[in-house]
Enzyme design. Structure first.
Site, PDB file in Angstrom:
ATOM      1  N   ARG A 254      -3.833  -0.656  -5.319  1.00 44.88           N
ATOM      2  CA  ARG A 254      -5.240  -0.839  -5.653  1.00 44.88           C
ATOM      3  C   ARG A 254      -5.475  -0.424  -7.153  1.00 44.88           C
ATOM      4  O   ARG A 254      -4.627   0.194  -7.731  1.00 44.88           O
ATOM      5  CB  ARG A 254      -6.179   0.260  -5.018  1.00 44.88           C
ATOM      6  CG  ARG A 254      -5.786   0.096  -3.527  1.00 44.88           C
ATOM      7  CD  ARG A 254      -6.571   1.144  -2.617  1.00 44.88           C
ATOM      8  NE  ARG A 254      -6.492   0.829  -1.224  1.00 44.88           N
ATOM      9  CZ  ARG A 254      -5.458   1.297  -0.471  1.00 44.88           C
ATOM     10  NH1 ARG A 254      -4.302   1.796  -0.706  1.00 44.88           N
ATOM     11  NH2 ARG A 254      -5.574   0.879   0.917  1.00 44.88           N
ATOM     12  N   LYS A 281      -6.132   6.284  -0.435  1.00 41.02           N
ATOM     13  CA  LYS A 281      -7.353   6.073   0.249  1.00 41.02           C
ATOM     14  C   LYS A 281      -7.225   6.858   1.603  1.00 41.02           C
ATOM     15  O   LYS A 281      -8.228   7.326   2.214  1.00 41.02           O
ATOM     16  CB  LYS A 281      -7.625   4.645   0.708  1.00 41.02           C
ATOM     17  CG  LYS A 281      -8.724   4.255   1.478  1.00 41.02           C
ATOM     18  CD  LYS A 281      -9.021   2.770   1.489  1.00 41.02           C
ATOM     19  CE  LYS A 281     -10.121   2.295   2.374  1.00 41.02           C
ATOM     20  NZ  LYS A 281     -10.530   0.889   2.383  1.00 41.02           N
ATOM     21  N   HIS A 343      -8.485  -6.002  -7.516  1.00 37.54           N
ATOM     22  CA  HIS A 343      -8.127  -5.973  -5.994  1.00 37.54           C
ATOM     23  C   HIS A 343      -7.763  -7.241  -5.383  1.00 37.54           C
ATOM     24  O   HIS A 343      -6.764  -7.306  -4.528  1.00 37.54           O
ATOM     25  CB  HIS A 343      -9.455  -5.569  -5.299  1.00 37.54           C
ATOM     26  CG  HIS A 343      -8.988  -4.633  -3.849  1.00 37.54           C
ATOM     27  ND1 HIS A 343      -8.890  -3.372  -3.739  1.00 37.54           N
ATOM     28  CD2 HIS A 343      -8.604  -5.080  -2.727  1.00 37.54           C
ATOM     29  CE1 HIS A 343      -8.639  -3.072  -2.499  1.00 37.54           C
ATOM     30  NE2 HIS A 343      -8.542  -4.201  -1.730  1.00 37.54           N
ATOM     31  N   ARG A 346      -4.132  -8.013  -4.660  1.00 33.91           N
ATOM     32  CA  ARG A 346      -3.570  -7.568  -3.293  1.00 33.91           C
ATOM     33  C   ARG A 346      -3.506  -8.766  -2.272  1.00 33.91           C
ATOM     34  O   ARG A 346      -2.580  -8.990  -1.641  1.00 33.91           O
ATOM     35  CB  ARG A 346      -4.127  -6.285  -2.942  1.00 33.91           C
ATOM     36  CG  ARG A 346      -3.935  -5.300  -3.817  1.00 33.91           C
ATOM     37  CD  ARG A 346      -4.713  -3.872  -3.392  1.00 33.91           C
ATOM     38  NE  ARG A 346      -4.844  -3.410  -1.962  1.00 33.91           N
ATOM     39  CZ  ARG A 346      -3.999  -2.504  -1.440  1.00 33.91           C
ATOM     40  NH1 ARG A 346      -2.898  -2.230  -2.091  1.00 33.91           N
ATOM     41  NH2 ARG A 346      -4.255  -2.211  -0.080  1.00 33.91           N
ATOM     42  N   HIS A 369      -1.276  -0.361   4.136  1.00 31.26           N
ATOM     43  CA  HIS A 369      -2.194  -0.206   5.135  1.00 31.26           C
ATOM     44  C   HIS A 369      -1.352   0.202   6.456  1.00 31.26           C
ATOM     45  O   HIS A 369      -0.214   0.049   6.931  1.00 31.26           O
ATOM     46  CB  HIS A 369      -2.357  -1.894   5.813  1.00 31.26           C
ATOM     47  CG  HIS A 369      -3.261  -2.452   4.703  1.00 31.26           C
ATOM     48  ND1 HIS A 369      -3.285  -3.880   4.417  1.00 31.26           N
ATOM     49  CD2 HIS A 369      -3.956  -1.893   3.644  1.00 31.26           C
ATOM     50  CE1 HIS A 369      -3.945  -4.079   3.575  1.00 31.26           C
ATOM     51  NE2 HIS A 369      -4.658  -2.996   2.903  1.00 31.26           N
ATOM     52  N   TYR A 378       2.775   8.515   9.098  1.00 30.81           N
ATOM     53  CA  TYR A 378       3.430   7.682   7.905  1.00 30.81           C
ATOM     54  C   TYR A 378       4.603   8.481   7.149  1.00 30.81           C
ATOM     55  O   TYR A 378       4.718   9.469   6.865  1.00 30.81           O
ATOM     56  CB  TYR A 378       2.205   7.598   6.864  1.00 30.81           C
ATOM     57  CG  TYR A 378       2.486   6.490   5.808  1.00 30.81           C
ATOM     58  CD1 TYR A 378       2.445   7.191   4.460  1.00 30.81           C
ATOM     59  CD2 TYR A 378       2.938   5.179   6.062  1.00 30.81           C
ATOM     60  CE1 TYR A 378       2.828   6.011   3.436  1.00 30.81           C
ATOM     61  CE2 TYR A 378       3.006   4.357   4.911  1.00 30.81           C
ATOM     62  CZ  TYR A 378       2.885   4.937   3.824  1.00 30.81           C
ATOM     63  OH  TYR A 378       3.195   3.780   2.704  1.00 30.81           O
TER      64      TYR A 378
END
Length: 412
Positions: A254, A281, A343, A346, A369, A378
């Protein structure tokens, strides 16, 4: 001024201000059981002498003396004392009346829309990046609080919200209007689930407002990418932005993640970039493998900005990163306004990697993601070895595109 020089009461503010302290605290009557207290250190305040329900006399402080916050001039103190006396039931206790009044004031303050909105923001910002939290409260402070901030949230009608949002919409900030509506709706959702409201006045309003434009992270079509890559590599205006644009194109990160990055996040020897959770994010650490080309660019950038904590220090204040429009403006100068955004790189990476047969899970991991639920637990090194190979291929592929010698053959 000595207190034995006082000639009349109630006392004028010039007298009150000039009264001198003495070795011991003293009180001077102002009239109707209101007293002016002066302490040895010079502190001045107001006290009301009142009779308790038991019949005993006592003193109650009603505020300091002065013109500042929580301070009272002579006229204000007399008015407050009069209100307290009048609101006291016959035979009642003025202290109880004062406590009830303060409780009512506190309850009123806690029921304002601004108080509720700040409570919502404090709860939600725990899962947001610092930038998101700042932008959110900034939008509320700019648009909503001046209109509804001091109102009781329970008293604001749906029509008032509708009129407010339509007025915002007419200024042309349709996307911001949509965001503000969503924020305020969530604020009322908090009131509902905590038992402070039974309905949400913003429910259903979106049907009658302009739709938020679909987020379009513009990116050039595949046949125009080689020319864009060549333009970025010869960007003439600032070396750090030239390098930054190339890093954006090959890392699939990002824009904010790169723009706000610090040198301490990089291990150039290991070829890794660890983005801390507070800048991501989804508030999870993200490990980015660095291709040979990315490392060369970072080493070049180190000669330019390596003396600062940030990779892209601001020109006016090196402790802050470059403007959030820096890369966008650079693309605009290259002639790609409305056609390519930071962006958008991406999207290009995702499309190219998927079209060339790379595992979609590896691509999604590179884009950070992460699915919610159990699968969303994660591991920052998820598919790291596979991603190292994939992103080196991607950097090599971009080099070939820029050189103009690519024959498009999709991987099996």
């Amino acid at each position: 001024m000595k207190r034995d020089q006082i000639k009349r009461r109630p006392m004028a503010d010039t007298v009150l201000a000039s009264l001198e302290p003495e070795a011991k605290e003293y009180r001077e009557p102002d009239g109707d059981n209101l007293y002016f207290r002066v302490k040895p250190n010079g502190t001045k305040s107001w006290q009301l002498r009142y009779k308790k329900a038991s019949g005993a006399w006592s003193f109650m402080g009603i505020g300091g003396y002065g013109n500042g916050a929580h301070q009272l001039t002579g006229e204000q103190a007399r008015r407050k004392a009069r209100e307290l006396r009048e609101s006291t039931a016959q035979g009642g206790d003025v202290m109880l009346t004062k406590r009830a009044k303060k409780a009512a004031e506190l309850e009123a303050a806690n029921s304002t829309f601004e108080h509720l909105a700040r409570e919502w923001h404090a709860l939600k910002s725990k899962t947001w990046t610092e930038g998101t939290a700042t932008r959110t409260i900034g939008a509320l402070e700019k648009h909503v609080f001046p209109v509804f901030g001091r109102r009781s949230f329970a008293e604001i009608l749906p029509k008032e919200w509708m009129d407010f949002l339509l007025a915002m919409e007419k200024t042309g900030i349709v996307e911001q209007t949509s965001r503000v509506r969503g924020m305020c709706k969530e604020v009322y959702d908090l009131a509902r689930v905590t038992g402070r409201a039974t309905h949400n006045p913003l429910e259903g309003l979106s049907k009658y407002l302009l739709k938020k434009p679909v987020e379009n992270y513009a990116h050039v079509p595949a046949d125009e990418l080689p020319a864009l890559l060549r333009a970025m590599r010869s960007y003439p205006h600032a070396s750090d932005l030239r390098i930054g644009l190339q890093l954006l194109s090959m890392l699939a990160c990002r824009t904010s993640e790169l723009r706000e990055a610090s040198w301490t996040e990089f291990d150039l020897n290991a070829g890794l970039w660890l983005i801390p959770a507070q800048r991501m994010k989804r508030r999870r650490e993200h490990l980015v493998p660095l291709s040979r080309q990315a490392l060369e660019l970072l080493k070049e950038l180190q000669h330019i900005t390596g003396g600062y904590p940030l990779l892209f220090p601001g020109r006016g204040d090196a402790s802050k990163p470059r403007s959030n429009t820096a890369f966008l403006m650079a693309l605009r100068r290259l002639g790609y306004e409305g056609r390519q955004t930071g962006h958008g790189f991406r999207h290009l990476a995702s499309t190219i990697l998927n079209e060339h047969g790379f595992d979609s899970q590896h691509v999604e991991a590179q884009l950070s993601h992460v699915k919610d639920g159990v699968r969303g637990v994660y591991d920052k090194s998820t598919y790291l070895e596979q991603r190292k190979t994939m992103m080196q291929w991607y950097a090599d592929h971009l080099d070939k595109l820029a050189a103009g010698n690519v024959v498009e053959l999709k991987r099996a």
